[in-house]
Design a protein around this motif. Structure first.
Motif, PDB file in Angstrom:
ATOM      1  N   LEU A  19       0.819  -1.211   0.000  1.00 13.97           N
ATOM      2  CA  LEU A  19       0.000   0.000   0.000  1.00 13.97           C
ATOM      3  C   LEU A  19       0.850   1.258   0.000  1.00 13.97           C
ATOM      4  O   LEU A  19       0.496   2.252  -0.638  1.00 13.97           O
ATOM      5  CB  LEU A  19      -0.958   0.004   1.196  1.00 13.97           C
ATOM      6  CG  LEU A  19      -2.366  -0.509   0.887  1.00 13.97           C
ATOM      7  CD1 LEU A  19      -2.338  -2.018   0.701  1.00 13.97           C
ATOM      8  CD2 LEU A  19      -3.341  -0.126   1.977  1.00 13.97           C
ATOM      9  N   PHE A  20       1.957   1.229   0.725  1.00 11.12           N
ATOM     10  CA  PHE A  20       2.840   2.398   0.760  1.00 11.12           C
ATOM     11  C   PHE A  20       3.379   2.690  -0.641  1.00 11.12           C
ATOM     12  O   PHE A  20       3.371   3.837  -1.101  1.00 11.12           O
ATOM     13  CB  PHE A  20       3.994   2.152   1.727  1.00 11.12           C
ATOM     14  CG  PHE A  20       4.913   3.342   1.880  1.00 11.12           C
ATOM     15  CD1 PHE A  20       4.517   4.453   2.597  1.00 11.12           C
ATOM     16  CD2 PHE A  20       6.177   3.342   1.290  1.00 11.12           C
ATOM     17  CE1 PHE A  20       5.363   5.554   2.733  1.00 11.12           C
ATOM     18  CE2 PHE A  20       7.017   4.437   1.415  1.00 11.12           C
ATOM     19  CZ  PHE A  20       6.605   5.545   2.146  1.00 11.12           C
ATOM     20  N   ARG A  21       3.820   1.647  -1.318  1.00  7.00           N
ATOM     21  CA  ARG A  21       4.329   1.805  -2.689  1.00  7.00           C
ATOM     22  C   ARG A  21       3.232   2.283  -3.618  1.00  7.00           C
ATOM     23  O   ARG A  21       3.416   3.214  -4.398  1.00  7.00           O
ATOM     24  CB  ARG A  21       4.892   0.475  -3.175  1.00  7.00           C
ATOM     25  CG  ARG A  21       5.391   0.509  -4.621  1.00  7.00           C
ATOM     26  CD  ARG A  21       6.007  -0.809  -5.042  1.00  7.00           C
ATOM     27  NE  ARG A  21       5.036  -1.893  -5.143  1.00  7.00           N
ATOM     28  CZ  ARG A  21       4.939  -2.917  -4.310  1.00  7.00           C
ATOM     29  NH1 ARG A  21       5.740  -3.008  -3.275  1.00  7.00           N
ATOM     30  NH2 ARG A  21       4.040  -3.862  -4.490  1.00  7.00           N
ATOM     31  N   LEU A  22       2.083   1.664  -3.526  1.00  4.48           N
ATOM     32  CA  LEU A  22       0.969   1.973  -4.425  1.00  4.48           C
ATOM     33  C   LEU A  22       0.470   3.399  -4.227  1.00  4.48           C
ATOM     34  O   LEU A  22       0.194   4.126  -5.197  1.00  4.48           O
ATOM     35  CB  LEU A  22      -0.164   0.984  -4.173  1.00  4.48           C
ATOM     36  CG  LEU A  22      -1.214   0.817  -5.263  1.00  4.48           C
ATOM     37  CD1 LEU A  22      -0.586   0.196  -6.502  1.00  4.48           C
ATOM     38  CD2 LEU A  22      -2.352  -0.072  -4.759  1.00  4.48           C
TER      39      LEU A  22
ATOM     40  N   PRO B  18       0.020  10.010  -1.919  1.00  6.60           N
ATOM     41  CA  PRO B  18       1.445  10.185  -1.637  1.00  6.60           C
ATOM     42  C   PRO B  18       1.708  10.521  -0.169  1.00  6.60           C
ATOM     43  O   PRO B  18       0.919  11.223   0.469  1.00  6.60           O
ATOM     44  CB  PRO B  18       1.838  11.358  -2.540  1.00  6.60           C
ATOM     45  CG  PRO B  18       0.806  11.358  -3.635  1.00  6.60           C
ATOM     46  CD  PRO B  18      -0.461  10.933  -2.961  1.00  6.60           C
ATOM     47  N   GLY B  19       2.809  10.004   0.347  1.00  4.09           N
ATOM     48  CA  GLY B  19       3.187  10.300   1.721  1.00  4.09           C
ATOM     49  C   GLY B  19       4.578   9.768   2.004  1.00  4.09           C
ATOM     50  O   GLY B  19       5.016   8.809   1.377  1.00  4.09           O
ATOM     51  N   LYS B  20       5.270  10.388   2.962  1.00  2.38           N
ATOM     52  CA  LYS B  20       6.643   9.993   3.277  1.00  2.38           C
ATOM     53  C   LYS B  20       6.710   8.829   4.254  1.00  2.38           C
ATOM     54  O   LYS B  20       7.745   8.167   4.369  1.00  2.38           O
ATOM     55  CB  LYS B  20       7.407  11.196   3.846  1.00  2.38           C
ATOM     56  CG  LYS B  20       7.595  12.333   2.836  1.00  2.38           C
ATOM     57  CD  LYS B  20       8.357  13.485   3.457  1.00  2.38           C
ATOM     58  CE  LYS B  20       8.554  14.612   2.462  1.00  2.38           C
ATOM     59  NZ  LYS B  20       9.285  15.763   3.055  1.00  2.38           N
ATOM     60  N   THR B  21       5.641   8.582   4.976  1.00  2.00           N
ATOM     61  CA  THR B  21       5.606   7.503   5.953  1.00  2.00           C
ATOM     62  C   THR B  21       4.325   6.690   5.753  1.00  2.00           C
ATOM     63  O   THR B  21       3.354   7.183   5.177  1.00  2.00           O
ATOM     64  CB  THR B  21       5.614   8.046   7.388  1.00  2.00           C
ATOM     65  OG1 THR B  21       4.378   8.768   7.620  1.00  2.00           O
ATOM     66  CG2 THR B  21       6.801   8.972   7.625  1.00  2.00           C
TER      67      THR B  21
ATOM     68  N   MET C 177      -3.377   8.168   6.282  1.00  2.00           N
ATOM     69  CA  MET C 177      -4.252   9.316   6.483  1.00  2.00           C
ATOM     70  C   MET C 177      -4.779   9.864   5.156  1.00  2.00           C
ATOM     71  O   MET C 177      -5.945  10.258   5.045  1.00  2.00           O
ATOM     72  CB  MET C 177      -3.519  10.424   7.255  1.00  2.00           C
ATOM     73  CG  MET C 177      -3.200  10.076   8.702  1.00  2.00           C
ATOM     74  SD  MET C 177      -4.662   9.721   9.730  1.00  2.00           S
ATOM     75  CE  MET C 177      -4.621   7.930   9.772  1.00  2.00           C
ATOM     76  N   GLN C 178      -3.919   9.882   4.146  1.00  2.00           N
ATOM     77  CA  GLN C 178      -4.359  10.351   2.825  1.00  2.00           C
ATOM     78  C   GLN C 178      -5.395   9.398   2.226  1.00  2.00           C
ATOM     79  O   GLN C 178      -6.385   9.828   1.630  1.00  2.00           O
ATOM     80  CB  GLN C 178      -3.161  10.488   1.884  1.00  2.00           C
ATOM     81  CG  GLN C 178      -2.179  11.581   2.240  1.00  2.00           C
ATOM     82  CD  GLN C 178      -2.813  12.975   2.211  1.00  2.00           C
ATOM     83  OE1 GLN C 178      -3.880  13.204   1.634  1.00  2.00           O
ATOM     84  NE2 GLN C 178      -2.136  13.926   2.840  1.00  2.00           N
ATOM     85  N   LEU C 179      -5.173   8.110   2.391  1.00  2.00           N
ATOM     86  CA  LEU C 179      -6.138   7.138   1.878  1.00  2.00           C
ATOM     87  C   LEU C 179      -7.493   7.325   2.546  1.00  2.00           C
ATOM     88  O   LEU C 179      -8.538   7.300   1.875  1.00  2.00           O
ATOM     89  CB  LEU C 179      -5.631   5.714   2.110  1.00  2.00           C
ATOM     90  CG  LEU C 179      -4.472   5.249   1.228  1.00  2.00           C
ATOM     91  CD1 LEU C 179      -3.912   3.924   1.742  1.00  2.00           C
ATOM     92  CD2 LEU C 179      -4.914   5.100  -0.224  1.00  2.00           C
ATOM     93  N   LEU C 180      -7.503   7.513   3.846  1.00  2.00           N
ATOM     94  CA  LEU C 180      -8.764   7.684   4.561  1.00  2.00           C
ATOM     95  C   LEU C 180      -9.502   8.944   4.109  1.00  2.00           C
ATOM     96  O   LEU C 180     -10.736   8.972   4.087  1.00  2.00           O
ATOM     97  CB  LEU C 180      -8.514   7.728   6.073  1.00  2.00           C
ATOM     98  CG  LEU C 180      -7.977   6.436   6.697  1.00  2.00           C
ATOM     99  CD1 LEU C 180      -7.731   6.632   8.192  1.00  2.00           C
ATOM    100  CD2 LEU C 180      -8.925   5.272   6.462  1.00  2.00           C
ATOM    101  N   ARG C 181      -8.751   9.971   3.737  1.00  2.00           N
ATOM    102  CA  ARG C 181      -9.370  11.209   3.262  1.00  2.00           C
ATOM    103  C   ARG C 181      -9.865  11.101   1.826  1.00  2.00           C
ATOM    104  O   ARG C 181     -10.889  11.698   1.460  1.00  2.00           O
ATOM    105  CB  ARG C 181      -8.367  12.371   3.346  1.00  2.00           C
ATOM    106  CG  ARG C 181      -7.945  12.761   4.746  1.00  2.00           C
ATOM    107  CD  ARG C 181      -7.085  14.016   4.719  1.00  2.00           C
ATOM    108  NE  ARG C 181      -6.474  14.283   6.013  1.00  2.00           N
ATOM    109  CZ  ARG C 181      -5.224  13.997   6.334  1.00  2.00           C
ATOM    110  NH1 ARG C 181      -4.432  13.426   5.432  1.00  2.00           N
ATOM    111  NH2 ARG C 181      -4.751  14.271   7.531  1.00  2.00           N
TER     112      ARG C 181
END
Length: 218
Positions: free
Chosen positions: A147-150, A158-161, A167-171
């Motif tokens: 999921l992090f890669r995807l 996108p996110g660094k951690t 959090m971005q996915l949930l939004r």
């Protein structure tokens, strides 16, 4: 002119609608028959494949499929059944101690509560998210390597951690897809959008994915 890093709302809708059409009822590839077995399997799956975990739990669950039976088996007994899994010694100890806490503090039941889940030995945010989503139907996203890669590669989230991606996915995931999104994304990252070479040539969502340049068939 390259597209912006972030997928737009219409692209996200199409992304999940396409994945849903291809797999209307996605499910975890871990084998389990109860909430406790799910928790145990996810705890054992850290840095291990679902295939290897399933092979081990096919030996383990027939003799210890409840917290009480697992605790009675003890760490050494659990180790004998899961030696083929990486980090099996620590995982066995964590699993047995988790069973002790489930019996002493939760009446032998897996709690439907993030804080209580994350307080269990060997259970972090990712494991808690899987249990909350799969067992209790909550719209959470367990951000593993896939999921992090995807999230970053596609422009979906996108996110660094891992936490930022979560959090971005949930939004950004539309509510209609929130409960099953975790499964679609894991399966897509595992079998199509792979780490070394994403299989763009037969990816169903390539047109809305922002990864460039797209890969070609070998």
């Amino acid at each position: 002119m390259s597209r912006p890093a972030w997928m737009e709302a219409a692209e996200i809708e199409r992304f999940f609608a396409t994945l849903k059409a291809a797999n209307p009822m996605p499910a975890s590839e871990l084998e389990y028959s109860s909430v406790f077995e799910l928790l145990a399997a996810v705890l054992l799956s850290a840095q291990a494949t679902d295939v290897s975990v399933n092979k081990a739990t096919r030996r383990l669950f027939p003799v210890a499929n409840t917290p009480r039976r697992m605790l009675a088996l003890g760490a050494e007994g659990v180790m004998e059944h899961i030696r083929t899994i990486g980090l099996y010694r620590n995982k066995a100890k964590h699993l047995v101690e988790t069973c002790r806490i489930l019996l002493e503090q939760h009446g032998g039941r897996v709690p439907h509560d993030r804080e209580a889940l994350e307080a269990l030995p060997g259970v972090g945010r990712k494991t808690a998210n899987v249990v909350l989503n799969v067992a209790f139907g909550e719209p959470t996203c367990a951000v593993d390597t896939h999921l992090f890669r995807l999230g970053n590669r596609t422009g979906l989230a996108p996110g660094k951690t891992p936490y930022e991606v979560e959090m971005q996915l949930l939004r950004r995931i539309p509510k209609a897809y929130a409960e099953d999104a975790h499964h679609w994304l894991i399966l897509h990252g595992r079998y199509v959008c792979q780490a070394r070479k994403p299989q763009c040539w037969h990816c169903q969502v390539a047109e809305v994915c922002h990864f460039e340049p797209k890969t070609a068939a070998p």
